[in-house]
Design a protein around this motif. Structure first.
Motif, PDB file in Angstrom:
ATOM      1  N   ASN A   1     123.574  79.438  52.793  1.00  0.00           N
ATOM      2  CA  ASN A   1     123.100  79.987  54.064  1.00  0.00           C
ATOM      3  C   ASN A   1     124.141  79.873  55.166  1.00  0.00           C
ATOM      4  OD1 ASN A   1     120.681  80.816  52.993  1.00  0.00           O
ATOM      5  ND2 ASN A   1     119.588  78.959  53.579  1.00  0.00           N
ATOM      6  N   SER A   2     124.959  78.836  55.128  1.00  0.00           N
ATOM      7  CA  SER A   2     125.988  78.684  56.153  1.00  0.00           C
ATOM      8  C   SER A   2     127.084  79.743  56.008  1.00  0.00           C
ATOM      9  CB  SER A   2     126.598  77.282  56.103  1.00  0.00           C
ATOM     10  OG  SER A   2     127.361  77.098  54.933  1.00  0.00           O
ATOM     11  N   ASP A   3     127.170  80.355  54.834  1.00  0.00           N
ATOM     12  CA  ASP A   3     128.196  81.370  54.593  1.00  0.00           C
ATOM     13  C   ASP A   3     127.663  82.795  54.770  1.00  0.00           C
ATOM     14  OD1 ASP A   3     131.069  81.477  53.708  1.00  0.00           O
ATOM     15  OD2 ASP A   3     130.170  82.876  52.285  1.00  0.00           O
ATOM     16  N   CYS A   4     126.357  82.946  54.951  1.00  0.00           N
ATOM     17  CA  CYS A   4     125.760  84.281  55.112  1.00  0.00           C
ATOM     18  C   CYS A   4     126.222  84.934  56.404  1.00  0.00           C
ATOM     19  CB  CYS A   4     124.238  84.179  55.136  1.00  0.00           C
ATOM     20  SG  CYS A   4     123.544  83.968  53.515  1.00  0.00           S
ATOM     21  N   GLY A   5     126.419  86.236  56.319  1.00  0.00           N
ATOM     22  CA  GLY A   5     126.728  87.019  57.502  1.00  0.00           C
ATOM     23  C   GLY A   5     128.177  86.986  57.932  1.00  0.00           C
ATOM     24  N   HIS A   6     129.021  86.265  57.258  1.00  0.00           N
ATOM     25  CA  HIS A   6     130.441  86.244  57.611  1.00  0.00           C
ATOM     26  C   HIS A   6     131.105  87.501  57.073  1.00  0.00           C
ATOM     27  CE1 HIS A   6     130.845  81.724  58.464  1.00  0.00           C
ATOM     28  NE2 HIS A   6     129.595  82.087  58.613  1.00  0.00           N
ATOM     29  N   GLY A   7     131.921  88.126  57.866  1.00  0.00           N
ATOM     30  CA  GLY A   7     132.545  89.383  57.465  1.00  0.00           C
ATOM     31  C   GLY A   7     133.904  89.213  56.821  1.00  0.00           C
ATOM     32  N   GLY A   8     134.559  88.118  57.074  1.00  0.00           N
ATOM     33  CA  GLY A   8     135.919  87.936  56.556  1.00  0.00           C
ATOM     34  C   GLY A   8     135.942  87.545  55.090  1.00  0.00           C
ATOM     35  N   TRP A   9     136.976  88.015  54.398  1.00  0.00           N
ATOM     36  CA  TRP A   9     137.138  87.674  52.993  1.00  0.00           C
ATOM     37  C   TRP A   9     138.535  87.138  52.763  1.00  0.00           C
ATOM     38  CZ3 TRP A   9     133.938  86.920  49.114  1.00  0.00           C
ATOM     39  CH2 TRP A   9     132.640  87.406  49.225  1.00  0.00           C
TER      40      TRP A   9
END
Length: 90
Positions: free
Chosen positions: A22-30
């Motif tokens: 859940n802490s990684d959800c919604g991040h756009g960077g890869w």
């Protein structure tokens, strides 16, 4: 060169794994480090026989993962499943 065993989640409880997801959800960077983190995280879910539900899909022969929505761990009849938490758009 990165080693796959850089992320060892075997000592984490199930709910800590869900919180990591859940802490990684919604991040756009890869990047390669994020990809490695997520691969190890999903591998640990599978090692624990946690059904990834709608988080993991097979599209055109490729395995895809949805990181758009956070998840919750649901225990039903002894089976663990990740279910996406979606806010009603009403």
């Amino acid at each position: 060169m990165l080693k796959q065993n850089e992320y060892d989640f075997s000592n984490y409880c199930d709910y800590k794994l869900v919180n990591l997801f859940n802490s990684d959800c919604g991040h756009g960077g890869w990047g390669s480090q994020r990809a490695l983190f997520l691969r190890c995280l999903f591998k640990e879910f599978k090692n624990r026989n946690i059904d990834l539900g709608k988080v993991e899909q097979i599209e055109d022969g490729y395995v895809t993962h949805s990181l758009k929505h956070p998840v919750k761990l649901v225990l039903e009849a002894g089976n663990k499943t990740l279910r996406q938490i979606k806010v009603d758009e009403a």
